[in-house]
Scaffold this active site. Sequence first.
Site, PDB file in Angstrom:
ATOM      1  N   CYS A   3       1.995  -0.693 -21.530  1.00  0.00           N
ATOM      2  CA  CYS A   3       1.726   0.023 -20.407  1.00  0.00           C
ATOM      3  C   CYS A   3       2.894  -0.388 -19.177  1.00  0.00           C
ATOM      4  CB  CYS A   3       0.254  -0.069 -19.912  1.00  0.00           C
ATOM      5  SG  CYS A   3      -0.015  -1.899 -19.796  1.00  0.00           S
ATOM      6  N   HIS A  54       0.545  -1.278  -0.040  1.00  0.00           N
ATOM      7  CA  HIS A  54       0.053   0.125   0.146  1.00  0.00           C
ATOM      8  C   HIS A  54       0.746   1.138   0.108  1.00  0.00           C
ATOM      9  CE1 HIS A  54      -3.690  -2.230   1.810  1.00  0.00           C
ATOM     10  NE2 HIS A  54      -3.307  -2.394   0.703  1.00  0.00           N
TER      11      HIS A  54
HETATM   12  C1  PEP Z   1       3.205  -5.091 -16.313  1.00  0.00           C
HETATM   13  O1  PEP Z   1       3.012  -6.368 -16.008  1.00  0.00           O
HETATM   14  O2  PEP Z   1       3.804  -4.675 -17.259  1.00  0.00           O
HETATM   15  C2  PEP Z   1       2.065  -4.302 -16.077  1.00  0.00           C
HETATM   16  C3  PEP Z   1       1.885  -3.006 -16.409  1.00  0.00           C
HETATM   17  O3  PEP Z   1       1.257  -4.799 -14.992  1.00  0.00           O
HETATM   18  P1  PEP Z   1       1.324  -4.975 -13.545  1.00  0.00           P
HETATM   19  O4  PEP Z   1       2.760  -4.101 -13.223  1.00  0.00           O
HETATM   20  O5  PEP Z   1       0.394  -4.175 -12.908  1.00  0.00           O
HETATM   21  O6  PEP Z   1       1.553  -6.156 -13.104  1.00  0.00           O
END
Ligand code: PEP
Length: 760
Positions: free
Chosen positions: A674, A362
């Site tokens: 992302c 968190h």
């Molecule tokens: C990733 O795995 O690159 C992603 C964007 O998701 P998270 O970081 O939430 O696992």
Amino acid sequence: MLNILQRISQDISSARDLRATLDMVVLSLLEMMVSDACSIFLWDSESRRFVLSANQGFAAHNIGNLSLNAGEGIIALVGKREEPINLADAAHHPSFHFVQGIGEEAYHGMLAVPIIHQRKLLGVIMVQKKAKIAYASADEALLVTISAQLSAAIAHAKASGYLGRDFFGHTLLNNIYRGVVGSSGVAIGTAYMGKANANLDSIGHRDTDDIDGEITLFETALANVRLDMTEVGNHFARDLRPEERAIFDVYLRMLDDAALGQEVIQEIAKGQWAQGALATVVKRYSKHFESMEDPYIRERATDIRDMGRRILSYLQAEDTHIGTFPERAVIIGEELTPAILAEIPENHIAALVSIKGSANSHIAIFARAMGIPTVMGVTDFPYQNLLGQELVVDGYRGKVLSNLTNEKKQHYRDIIAEERALVQGLDNLIPKPCTTLDGVTHQLLVNTGLMTDVVRALDRGAEGVGLYRTEIPFMMRDRFPSEFEQTEIYRQQLKIFHPRDVVMRTLDIGGDKALSYFPINEQNPFLGWRGIRVTLDHPEIFMVQLRAMLRASEGLNNLKILLPMVTNNSEIDEAMHLLYRAMHELQEEGIEVQQPKVGMMVEIPANVYQIASVAHHVDFLSVGSNDLTQYLLAVDRTNPRVAGMFDSFHPGVLRALQLIVDEAKAADIEVSICGEIAGDPIGAIILSAMGYRNLSMSSTSLLKVKSVLRQISHSWAVELLRDVTKLDDPRVVRATIELALQSQDISLSKLGISKFAHDG
Ligand code: PEP
Ligand code: MG
């Protein structure tokens, strides 16, 4: 043998016993290895000498006084070669260096083994005997085993500052403690321990005659903590939804719980001082909770202790006066929770360092939303010894540094100054498009989770949400949010960004993303029950979420749904089946729902080779380069021991990223990315050259990425990419692109990235 190993492991946790451990080891080895002398030389990196730190066989006054320089004798050779040397007659070895006055001429047989911890030489351990015979290979194996065990104890003492002070008589400089990235950025500040670190265990029983006075003290302390918690809740009122503030309400509820307070008062009434009474009751409660079957209730034991420590710190006079925290505090704690934000005004928080926890704790989520550099999971961090000292927190690399030389410190000061100037200078880019000099335009999207992210993202000109991590609001509560509650939360995101798209990822729990009320205990959590694997097994949870998303989008229609951790296309089909059912149900209930576009995260290596077939099942793809890197490189993204190997610029990862975008183009399916690489200015150049046009990142990266992409031409980036794909070292890839930028007269310092290239 077992005894000595057991003793060493027991002593490892206690840096202060290192001298006793070393003395025990040399004494035991003398006997076990039938030797006439045994020595441990520790490497002093400041004086660049091996210092005799424990010995049997030489005159006692040599310990601490005898030292050898880096090129002297067989000890230095063992250190240099980093492998054992076993000799029948050491005096005949070309590297032999005779030390006058210790009686070494009597010894012939010699076995010396380096002591190494995480690739760093810490010293050499050596046994000698009078006979002219080499040691047996079994002896060599034993000494290597002891040395490996000992290395952890020495490293711990080194990290604690004890080694330098007590063995070499001076502080060791440029100490680095490694953790994992919690929130990026660099800060310099004074090490400060929050109230939640007051030590309940050290409080003993003490009688009091002033029962009323102690009760008043306790009640005042309780009221102060309650005030702290209310204040932090209010402080976040603008940026956080009530759901996100729920975490602070949990603490408040606990403080309002009459039972705990009443029990403390009853204990005081028996004649105990307030601190002792509090410690007794908190221990009783936490023991009781810990013994519960229900993991959710067990978890509450942590909260009770956290609150207990906060009340205690108010009871302890020296902590109660306001304003004792430093101007720029690096807040350190065993396990920081967002409650720490109640203690110290935001403008005094330089950085956060937590011994336990990962990027998905968190506190790390809050820190990212607030832009506070944070390092998590810093094991071997002797914070008790560092309080009040100046620390550098490198949130880009997950490192904390102490006792820096002026030169090193200046290096970090420059980075901070450059970043500050950069952020100020980039505001004028907010309304401008992210277009290269030769006209290639990119869409810059933002990754969100908390409402604070949304507010910042809009301020910085985000063109939509590329990844809304819906697990974050789930993590902020103490039960699953209802359909109504979820609808509210999602609608707020969709409304604020309307008419821009918001990509909502369905619940991605598992791995290191834990819900306290839905615990998953597995041996290999990252390869286990994660993401869509969980939600397909729990349609009652999944359906509620899908219905809430669809409802939230009513009349707005800017929702896109993203599925995480998909291994087989059949999982997409199952999810689609549930989505259709949810749409049908809602339509029957009279709600106008439109079918949203559905996409898949590309984050499992198998996904990379299945783009063409996946394209028949979904409308778009989003590359999760964080997990993709983790799985391609087999490097746990939460483990500080291997954090140095986690690098999305690894040639294997780059090839995968190129393949994905090529295949997506061939299949005519929209693709975005992302993971963290998209928010790294150098990463963004690579991605742009590969053909990615939609980059989603944290709001703090938006303007830096826009700035670099607007200063380069796409054709130049494509050529550069052609060169770097021939390289085989991720660090060289980064350095090469940075050099190329410099040769284009693009000021790296203005991008806040220059100083990182060559800083191991
Ligand atoms: C990733 O795995 O690159 C992603 C964007 O998701 P998270 O970081 O939430 O696992
Ligand atoms: Mg992921």
